[in-house]
Enzyme design. Sequence first.
Site: not given
Length: 139
Positions: A34, A102, A122, A133
């Site tokens: 990430h 994506c 986030v 995660h």
Amino acid sequence: MAMSSLWWTAILLLALTVSMCNGIPTYQDFLQRHLDIPRTPDSNDNSYCNVMMMRRGMSFPGRCKTLNTFVHTEPADLTTVCTNQPDDSLCTTQQHFPVTVCKLIRSHPTCTYFGNRFNHRVRVKCVGDLPVHLDSTFP
């Protein structure tokens, strides 16, 4: 005696390998999947996603991850949200960060992605004061 010790060492290593392969997330996995800082330059967001998903090991012919988000900030910006949080808690940043989302649009013959850039907060899952995660991003 030595053979017995070797046998138990092999069993222990096998168990450790299985636990690592069973999807127990780690901070290093999180960084690999990430974080991309600075953002890898590419001609457009779609090309960026196609390259990054392959480079980071999330797309192979016939096996494509359907969705992934890359966050373009320093790791410390995301680890601070996990400081002093209980394990397995979901924590959300107050700050917005540039992200690239994506999405898989075709899996055959190769994985092909559509990319979109956003400036989002986030939400991460924290274990041991570290993100392991990426749960979601949102405005």
